[in-house]
Design a protein around this motif. Sequence first.
Motif, short mmCIF file in Angstrom:
data_model
loop_
_atom_site.label_atom_id
_atom_site.label_comp_id
_atom_site.label_asym_id
_atom_site.label_seq_id
_atom_site.Cartn_x
_atom_site.Cartn_y
_atom_site.Cartn_z
N ASP A 135 0.81 -1.22 0.00
CA ASP A 135 0.00 0.00 0.00
C ASP A 135 0.84 1.27 0.00
OD1 ASP A 135 1.01 -0.40 2.53
OD2 ASP A 135 -0.88 -0.09 3.58
N GLN A 138 2.66 3.90 -5.23
CA GLN A 138 1.71 4.65 -6.04
C GLN A 138 2.07 4.46 -7.51
OE1 GLN A 138 -1.01 7.20 -5.41
NE2 GLN A 138 -1.14 6.54 -7.54
N ASP A 216 5.56 14.08 -1.65
CA ASP A 216 4.09 14.17 -1.57
C ASP A 216 3.51 14.78 -2.84
OD1 ASP A 216 3.92 12.98 0.93
OD2 ASP A 216 3.96 14.89 2.02
N PHE A 219 3.18 12.09 -5.45
CA PHE A 219 2.04 11.20 -5.24
C PHE A 219 0.72 11.88 -5.62
CE2 PHE A 219 4.99 9.55 -1.81
CZ PHE A 219 5.50 8.55 -2.62
N SER A 220 0.58 13.12 -5.24
CA SER A 220 -0.66 13.86 -5.57
C SER A 220 -0.81 14.00 -7.07
CB SER A 220 -0.65 15.24 -4.91
OG SER A 220 -0.63 15.13 -3.50
N GLU A 223 -1.77 10.63 -8.79
CA GLU A 223 -3.16 10.21 -8.57
C GLU A 223 -4.11 10.79 -9.61
OE1 GLU A 223 -4.21 11.29 -4.64
OE2 GLU A 223 -3.16 9.62 -3.70
N THR A 224 -3.76 11.94 -10.17
CA THR A 224 -4.69 12.63 -11.05
C THR A 224 -4.35 12.50 -12.53
OG1 THR A 224 -3.42 14.69 -10.84
CG2 THR A 224 -5.19 14.31 -9.25
N ARG A 227 -2.55 7.36 -16.43
CA ARG A 227 -1.46 6.40 -16.28
C ARG A 227 -1.64 5.17 -17.18
NH1 ARG A 227 -1.99 6.28 -9.90
NH2 ARG A 227 -4.13 6.49 -10.60
#
Length: 264
Positions: A135, A138, A216, A219-220, A223-224, A227
């Motif tokens: 987990d 990412q 960070d 990662f942010s 996520e958007t 991919r």
Amino acid sequence: MGCSMVDDLIPAATIILLRDAPQFEVLMVERHAEIAFAGGALVFPGGRIDAGDHNPAWAAHCEGFDAVPEEERAPRIAAMREAFEETGLLLARRNGETIGADEAEKLSSWRKRVEDDDRLFLEMIAGESLSLAADALQLFARWRPPKGVGHRRYDTWFFAAKAPESQRAKADGVEAMEIVWTAPADALAESTAGRRKMIFPTLRNVELLATSESADAVFSFAETRDRSPIEPRRIERDGAYFLTIPEDRGYPVTEEPLEKAMRS
């Protein structure tokens, strides 16, 4: 041991290990000059997805396993295994806490054994009552070159993760000859100056990392973004050939002259 290949694509996974120390940096390794693929290049730790990475028994030894999309499970395990083999960094927890430097060092004798037989990675994790931090990864990108681009064609999953804070990376001296913690912009400068070389996908993803200022933020951003697989193409323009990727995927640089692109 390797997995079956579709259309001669080799399943692979790589891990982008990040830290803010306090400067934002990424861990890269310089590959042995004599290795067939990307010899002497600066890369992220990674390699083929092996049969042992698909073992269903991993479900009992990975935190967050059930929440991970099924197609990402083996790639995540492979990425963490390769990080352990090449750098000694182990993204694993005991009783919910990431293991520290002393415990990771005690397990270093397993590195060569796991490299020789990927199935031993599960034996080590289970025998030490650890859980892989599935987990903590990412999905950052996926690259899948078409036929005609490169001698070896890897369907590669790129995952980003924070490096274990107290553990110390050490090159295995077999595939990885040097550990390089570097700001993405510095890695690009070294490449431009000819002091380091990077293959086309690595260079493009380092350029993308350089648009962020912290782990960070990476990662942010990941996520958007889209991919879905990136598929480089070879194109001709005014008698010159280029290796190119789509312009709508967020990469700052989307093409490179074919004669300059290091592809394998």
